[in-house]
Design a protein around this motif. Sequence first.
Motif, PDB file in Angstrom:
ATOM      1  N   UNK A 246      -5.257  16.753  -2.683  1.00 20.51           N
ATOM      2  CA  UNK A 246      -5.961  15.484  -2.749  1.00 20.51           C
ATOM      3  C   UNK A 246      -4.939  14.384  -2.492  1.00 20.51           C
ATOM      4  N   UNK A 247      -5.385  13.151  -2.409  1.00 21.10           N
ATOM      5  CA  UNK A 247      -4.463  12.024  -2.271  1.00 21.10           C
ATOM      6  C   UNK A 247      -5.064  10.808  -2.961  1.00 21.10           C
TER       7      UNK A 247
ATOM      8  N   UNK B  64      -8.697  10.386  -1.781  1.00 27.66           N
ATOM      9  CA  UNK B  64      -9.160  11.372  -0.812  1.00 27.66           C
ATOM     10  C   UNK B  64      -9.619  12.564  -1.636  1.00 27.66           C
ATOM     11  N   UNK B  65     -10.874  12.905  -1.502  1.00 28.03           N
ATOM     12  CA  UNK B  65     -11.435  13.981  -2.306  1.00 28.03           C
ATOM     13  C   UNK B  65     -10.652  15.279  -2.072  1.00 28.03           C
TER      14      UNK B  65
ATOM     15  N   UNK C  20       0.854  -1.185   0.000  1.00 25.60           N
ATOM     16  CA  UNK C  20       0.000   0.000   0.000  1.00 25.60           C
ATOM     17  C   UNK C  20       0.892   1.237   0.000  1.00 25.60           C
ATOM     18  N   UNK C  21       0.522   2.219  -0.810  1.00 25.98           N
ATOM     19  CA  UNK C  21       1.228   3.490  -0.795  1.00 25.98           C
ATOM     20  C   UNK C  21       0.268   4.589  -1.203  1.00 25.98           C
ATOM     21  N   UNK C  22       0.666   5.828  -0.902  1.00 27.50           N
ATOM     22  CA  UNK C  22      -0.190   6.971  -1.200  1.00 27.50           C
ATOM     23  C   UNK C  22       0.600   8.016  -1.976  1.00 27.50           C
ATOM     24  N   UNK C  23      -0.119   8.734  -2.822  1.00 24.04           N
ATOM     25  CA  UNK C  23       0.451   9.822  -3.621  1.00 24.04           C
ATOM     26  C   UNK C  23      -0.296  11.098  -3.241  1.00 24.04           C
ATOM     27  N   UNK C  24       0.455  12.109  -2.833  1.00 24.31           N
ATOM     28  CA  UNK C  24      -0.141  13.401  -2.518  1.00 24.31           C
ATOM     29  C   UNK C  24      -0.286  14.177  -3.816  1.00 24.31           C
TER      30      UNK C  24
ATOM     31  N   UNK D 196       4.988   9.639  -3.218  1.00 24.96           N
ATOM     32  CA  UNK D 196       5.291  10.617  -4.258  1.00 24.96           C
ATOM     33  C   UNK D 196       4.398  11.826  -4.083  1.00 24.96           C
ATOM     34  N   UNK D 197       4.830  12.918  -4.695  1.00 24.39           N
ATOM     35  CA  UNK D 197       4.041  14.136  -4.737  1.00 24.39           C
ATOM     36  C   UNK D 197       3.823  14.464  -6.202  1.00 24.39           C
TER      37      UNK D 197
END
Length: 179
Positions: A106-107, A119-120, A86-90, A154-155
């Motif tokens: 958002x994300x 994420x809205x 699992x990972x997230x991108x901003x 990541x961004x």
Amino acid sequence: MAQSSSRSVSRRSIPLKCQKCAMLDAAQAQVLHGAEGDNCWNPKVCYSRRSYARHRDRKNQQRNRQRQETVVELPSVEIEAFTDLHYAVLVVYRQAKAESIVHAISAQVWQGQTQIGIVQPIHCVGMVPGQIHQYVRKLLELLEGKYGIKKFAALERLDPQLCPIRPCIYHLQVSHAAG
């Protein structure tokens, strides 16, 4: 004359004088540019530069053809090891200028190669940088609690024109009154 100078721009590494000299045979070039001519003939440089100038286009064309025909085989990687990751991108909506304000945030949440959540976005107009950082920290706390994500992988910066929030200052709905 203007046409030949535009050619010299595309061939920056070889001066126009040398390009013209390359079209002469070696004896003519030595007479024209040697001690009897303008004295720019240098045997250490001129032979190879003239050859390069004459054959450059053909050699570059062959090289480009070889590059296009070359098939690169990538080593096989076991993707199964990464499918549970699992990972997230901003995602930050802001203009490309260095000191531009953050328009919205958002994300995206990913598991392996699949996006599993988003994420809205929220508008950040009117927030000071400290408030934006606090929101991002709260967002990370939420992602850590739900997915175990401690920081963004990541961004991604997107132009504010791509902001999906409505109403938005970049997408004003203009109403025309009849009358």
